[in-house]
Design a protein around this motif. Structure first.
Motif, PDB file in Angstrom:
ATOM      1  N   ARG A  46      39.042  34.279  50.651  1.00  0.00           N
ATOM      2  CA  ARG A  46      38.881  35.628  50.093  1.00  0.00           C
ATOM      3  C   ARG A  46      40.063  36.001  49.213  1.00  0.00           C
ATOM      4  O   ARG A  46      39.905  36.621  48.156  1.00  0.00           O
ATOM      5  N   HIS A  47      41.259  35.617  49.634  1.00  0.00           N
ATOM      6  CA  HIS A  47      42.452  35.914  48.839  1.00  0.00           C
ATOM      7  C   HIS A  47      42.444  35.132  47.524  1.00  0.00           C
ATOM      8  O   HIS A  47      42.726  35.690  46.453  1.00  0.00           O
ATOM      9  N   GLY A  50      39.835  36.723  45.345  1.00  0.00           N
ATOM     10  CA  GLY A  50      39.910  38.170  45.170  1.00  0.00           C
ATOM     11  C   GLY A  50      40.551  38.548  43.850  1.00  0.00           C
ATOM     12  O   GLY A  50      40.784  37.695  42.980  1.00  0.00           O
ATOM     13  N   PRO A  51      40.838  39.845  43.653  1.00  0.00           N
ATOM     14  CA  PRO A  51      41.447  40.306  42.401  1.00  0.00           C
ATOM     15  C   PRO A  51      42.722  39.530  42.070  1.00  0.00           C
ATOM     16  O   PRO A  51      43.636  39.457  42.893  1.00  0.00           O
ATOM     17  N   THR A  67      32.896  36.041  37.818  1.00  0.00           N
ATOM     18  CA  THR A  67      34.155  36.678  38.203  1.00  0.00           C
ATOM     19  C   THR A  67      34.427  37.883  37.315  1.00  0.00           C
ATOM     20  O   THR A  67      33.835  38.036  36.242  1.00  0.00           O
ATOM     21  N   PRO A  69      37.288  41.768  37.220  1.00  0.00           N
ATOM     22  CA  PRO A  69      38.525  42.412  37.680  1.00  0.00           C
ATOM     23  C   PRO A  69      38.637  42.486  39.202  1.00  0.00           C
ATOM     24  O   PRO A  69      39.749  42.497  39.747  1.00  0.00           O
ATOM     25  N   ASP A  70      37.501  42.536  39.877  1.00  0.00           N
ATOM     26  CA  ASP A  70      37.516  42.617  41.340  1.00  0.00           C
ATOM     27  C   ASP A  70      37.462  41.248  42.005  1.00  0.00           C
ATOM     28  O   ASP A  70      37.296  41.147  43.224  1.00  0.00           O
ATOM     29  N   GLY A  71      37.580  40.196  41.216  1.00  0.00           N
ATOM     30  CA  GLY A  71      37.515  38.850  41.773  1.00  0.00           C
ATOM     31  C   GLY A  71      36.135  38.253  41.613  1.00  0.00           C
ATOM     32  O   GLY A  71      35.384  38.604  40.693  1.00  0.00           O
ATOM     33  N   ASP A  73      32.315  37.689  42.041  1.00  0.00           N
ATOM     34  CA  ASP A  73      31.105  38.429  42.379  1.00  0.00           C
ATOM     35  C   ASP A  73      30.313  37.527  43.318  1.00  0.00           C
ATOM     36  O   ASP A  73      29.639  36.595  42.889  1.00  0.00           O
TER      37      ASP A  73
END
Length: 210
Positions: A46-47, A50-51, A67, A69-71, A73
């Motif tokens: 997740r890290h 992620g963003p 992908t 800005p929020d990482g 999709d």
């Protein structure tokens, strides 16, 4: 670059696994509360996804439009790889080496601990059992598992069935485990089991395999 620690001096490694809804995350938290360092493979992924995650450029290159800005999709990426073994293999070829490198760093950081835990949901399914010293499976009655999973937001009978198809049956996991933690009881009893297991395993290196 990180290097694997000396086998004679490294901590004993617990591989914690269990099917969906069995309470693995709860049990992992109990190990952490009792002082055992935890490497959570899913949290690392997740890290990384992620963003600002380190894997975003590679994932975007391989799977355009997945992908932002929020990482990653997760829905868009899932549509590209679900049910497509070749595409899933492409994604895993990006993710798995990065997670393995983080795991080596984790081992280096906790080289003096007597015991550490790898939280690996698909320990058996992805062939990771040989990389740990003690296989611990978290298990509960099927009726409780079903109740827990179907109570999750967005979960359906079909999604549950699809997930179960990808996971080794609970009975098979228990048969291959060195130790089983029963979560079909109270939290206090489950915590007692965890505490007793830590006391039993602390500092030992049971290299036997089921």
């Amino acid at each position: 670059m990180s290097h694997p620690p000396d086998q004679s001096t490294r901590p004993a490694i617990i591989g914690l696994t269990g099917s969906i809804g069995m309470g693995k995350s709860t049990v992992a938290a109990m190990f952490a509360e009792l002082g055992v360092p935890i490497f959570d493979a899913d949290a690392v992924v997740r890290h990384l996804q992620g963003p600002g995650g380190a894997l975003l450029p590679m994932i975007e290159d391989a799977f355009p439009g997945t992908t932002g800005p929020d990482g990653v999709d997760r829905g868009a990426l899932g549509e590209m790889v679900f049910g497509k073994p070749d595409e899933l293999a492409r994604l895993e070829a990006i993710v798995h080496p990065a997670v393995a490198n983080r795991r080596l760093g984790f081992l280096d950081s906790h080289a003096d601990a007597p015991l550490i835990l790898f939280d690996i949901p698909l320990l058996f399914e992805k062939g990771g059992a040989d990389g740990v010293d003690h296989i611990v499976v978290v298990s509960a009655p099927a009726s409780q598992q079903r109740e827990r999973v179907l109570a999750r937001p967005g979960m359906t009978e079909q999604k549950f069935a699809d997930i179960m198809k990808l996971q080794l049956p609970d009975a098979d996991k228990r048969a291959r485990a060195h130790h089983v933690i029963d979560t079909g009881t109270t939290l206090e009893e489950t915590r007692r089991q965890v505490k007793a297991l830590i006391a039993r395993l602390g500092g030992s290196r049971d290299q036997s395999r089921p």
